[in-house]
Design a protein around this motif. Structure first.
Motif, short mmCIF file in Angstrom:
data_model
loop_
_atom_site.label_atom_id
_atom_site.label_comp_id
_atom_site.label_asym_id
_atom_site.label_seq_id
_atom_site.Cartn_x
_atom_site.Cartn_y
_atom_site.Cartn_z
N VAL A 68 0.92 -1.10 0.06
CA VAL A 68 0.00 -0.09 -0.01
C VAL A 68 0.80 1.21 -0.02
O VAL A 68 2.20 1.21 0.27
CB VAL A 68 -0.96 0.01 1.01
CG1 VAL A 68 -1.96 -1.22 1.19
CG2 VAL A 68 -0.22 -0.13 2.62
N GLY A 69 0.27 2.35 -0.44
CA GLY A 69 1.02 3.78 -0.12
C GLY A 69 1.43 4.00 -1.66
O GLY A 69 1.76 3.21 -2.65
N GLY A 70 1.67 5.34 -2.00
CA GLY A 70 2.15 5.60 -3.18
C GLY A 70 3.67 5.85 -3.28
O GLY A 70 4.22 6.39 -4.18
N GLY A 71 4.51 5.41 -2.14
CA GLY A 71 6.07 5.48 -2.17
C GLY A 71 6.69 4.67 -3.24
O GLY A 71 6.72 3.38 -3.01
N PRO A 103 14.24 -1.18 -8.02
CA PRO A 103 13.29 -1.96 -8.64
C PRO A 103 12.06 -2.19 -7.92
O PRO A 103 11.22 -2.74 -8.38
CB PRO A 103 14.14 -3.49 -8.41
CG PRO A 103 15.07 -3.08 -7.41
CD PRO A 103 15.32 -1.74 -7.37
N GLY A 104 11.95 -1.60 -6.65
CA GLY A 104 10.92 -1.63 -5.78
C GLY A 104 9.56 -1.21 -6.01
O GLY A 104 9.61 -0.40 -7.29
N PRO A 105 8.63 -1.25 -5.66
CA PRO A 105 8.35 -2.41 -4.51
C PRO A 105 7.94 -3.66 -4.59
O PRO A 105 7.85 -4.44 -3.74
CB PRO A 105 7.18 -1.53 -3.53
CG PRO A 105 6.41 -0.96 -4.61
CD PRO A 105 7.38 -0.41 -5.70
N GLY A 122 15.47 -4.48 8.90
CA GLY A 122 15.43 -3.13 9.87
C GLY A 122 14.39 -2.43 9.67
O GLY A 122 13.95 -1.44 10.17
N ASP A 123 13.20 -2.72 8.66
CA ASP A 123 12.26 -2.01 8.56
C ASP A 123 11.43 -2.22 9.84
O ASP A 123 11.30 -3.25 10.26
CB ASP A 123 11.33 -2.37 7.38
CG ASP A 123 11.99 -1.81 5.93
OD1 ASP A 123 13.00 -1.09 6.06
OD2 ASP A 123 11.25 -2.07 5.03
N LYS A 124 10.62 -0.93 10.15
CA LYS A 124 10.05 -1.11 11.39
C LYS A 124 8.62 -1.52 11.04
O LYS A 124 8.15 -1.84 9.89
CB LYS A 124 9.77 0.04 11.90
CG LYS A 124 8.96 1.10 11.17
CD LYS A 124 8.71 2.73 12.01
CE LYS A 124 8.00 3.47 11.02
NZ LYS A 124 8.02 4.98 11.79
N VAL A 125 8.12 -2.35 12.21
CA VAL A 125 6.56 -2.99 12.18
C VAL A 125 5.73 -2.43 13.00
O VAL A 125 5.78 -2.14 13.98
CB VAL A 125 6.76 -4.56 12.47
CG1 VAL A 125 5.39 -5.28 12.51
CG2 VAL A 125 7.67 -5.31 11.51
N ILE A 126 4.55 -1.99 12.26
CA ILE A 126 3.57 -1.14 13.10
C ILE A 126 2.44 -2.17 13.21
O ILE A 126 1.82 -2.92 12.42
CB ILE A 126 3.08 0.19 12.38
CG1 ILE A 126 4.55 0.83 11.95
CG2 ILE A 126 2.03 0.67 13.30
CD1 ILE A 126 5.09 1.66 13.34
N SER A 127 2.09 -2.25 14.45
CA SER A 127 0.49 -3.25 14.67
C SER A 127 -0.57 -2.72 14.32
O SER A 127 -0.62 -1.56 13.91
CB SER A 127 0.76 -3.65 16.42
OG SER A 127 0.39 -2.36 17.03
N ALA A 128 -1.68 -3.28 14.30
CA ALA A 128 -2.83 -2.88 14.04
C ALA A 128 -3.44 -1.80 14.87
O ALA A 128 -4.30 -0.89 14.29
CB ALA A 128 -4.08 -4.13 13.89
N ASP A 173 4.05 -0.88 3.70
CA ASP A 173 3.49 0.41 3.54
C ASP A 173 4.76 1.36 2.63
O ASP A 173 5.61 1.59 3.64
CB ASP A 173 3.07 1.17 4.85
CG ASP A 173 2.41 2.51 4.57
OD1 ASP A 173 2.86 3.38 3.72
OD2 ASP A 173 1.59 2.59 5.65
N THR A 174 4.63 1.52 1.69
CA THR A 174 5.70 2.35 0.83
C THR A 174 5.72 3.81 1.39
O THR A 174 6.92 4.39 1.41
CB THR A 174 5.57 1.97 -0.78
OG1 THR A 174 4.47 2.72 -1.03
CG2 THR A 174 5.60 0.67 -0.90
N ALA A 175 4.62 4.28 1.52
CA ALA A 175 4.50 5.68 1.79
C ALA A 175 5.24 5.76 3.25
O ALA A 175 6.17 7.02 3.49
CB ALA A 175 3.26 6.31 2.08
N GLU A 176 4.92 5.12 4.13
CA GLU A 176 5.76 5.14 5.48
C GLU A 176 7.09 4.48 5.68
O GLU A 176 7.51 4.58 6.88
CB GLU A 176 4.59 4.75 6.43
CG GLU A 176 3.46 5.40 6.74
CD GLU A 176 3.69 6.85 6.94
OE1 GLU A 176 4.44 7.25 7.80
OE2 GLU A 176 3.03 8.08 6.42
#
Length: 160
Positions: free
Chosen positions: A17-20, A25-27, A37-43, A91-94
């Motif tokens: 999701v996201g517009g980033g 080559p991503g996303p 190392g990417d952070k993980v955010i819960s629901a 989440d590519t935006a965040e």
């Protein structure tokens, strides 16, 4: 962000999701090291840790799990949690992953430490883990028809 669908096909991978969209080559196709190392955010919006490893089903050619490192300091004393790849949304935006489970539920999972990993090829362990995250096991072949499971790598008579 859209609501995550726990019934989505097991082989569909992580949602994006996201517009980033940056250079490279991503996303849709990325190196695993890019995601370490990417952070993980819960629901419920809590930062619950960071991705420390991405586990591959080598024989099946799929991503099986992401390993979340929670707590600790500089990698010492942290608890590790395997999360089914299909339970994550990039989440590519965040520039983070989102997991459709409350932070307390992740904390309640006993997890494991860096010196005592579970046998991730064990289908009993994997099935319990997927149930905890309300997902079908990644090796289930939902496209082939109801009740038909693809043979999981390592589950044949030879043990290979």
């Amino acid at each position: 962000m859209s609501t995550l669908d726990p019934q989505r096909a097991s082989g569909s991978g992580a949602q994006i999701v996201g517009g980033g969209v940056g250079e490279g080559p991503g996303p849709d196709v990325m190196s695993a090291s890019t995601l370490d190392g990417d952070k993980v955010i819960s629901a419920d919006g809590e930062h619950v840790g960071k991705i420390s490893d991405i586990m591959l089903d080598v024989r099946g050619g799929r991503i099986a799990y992401a390993v979340l490192s929670e707590g600790g300091f500089l990698g010492m004393g942290s608890t590790l949690h395997a999360i089914p790849w299909t339970a994550l949304t990039l989440d590519t935006a965040e520039k983070c992953f989102r997991v459709d489970i409350a932070a307390q539920r992740i904390k309640d999972d006993p997890g494991f430490d860096k010196d005592h990993w579970p046998s991730m090829a064990d289908s009993t362990w994997g099935t319990r883990l997927h149930e905890y995250y309300n997902r079908s096991p990644y090796w289930a072949d939902t496209r082939a028809g109801a009740g038909n499971l693809a043979q999981r790598p390592g589950d044949d008579a030879t043990g290979l």
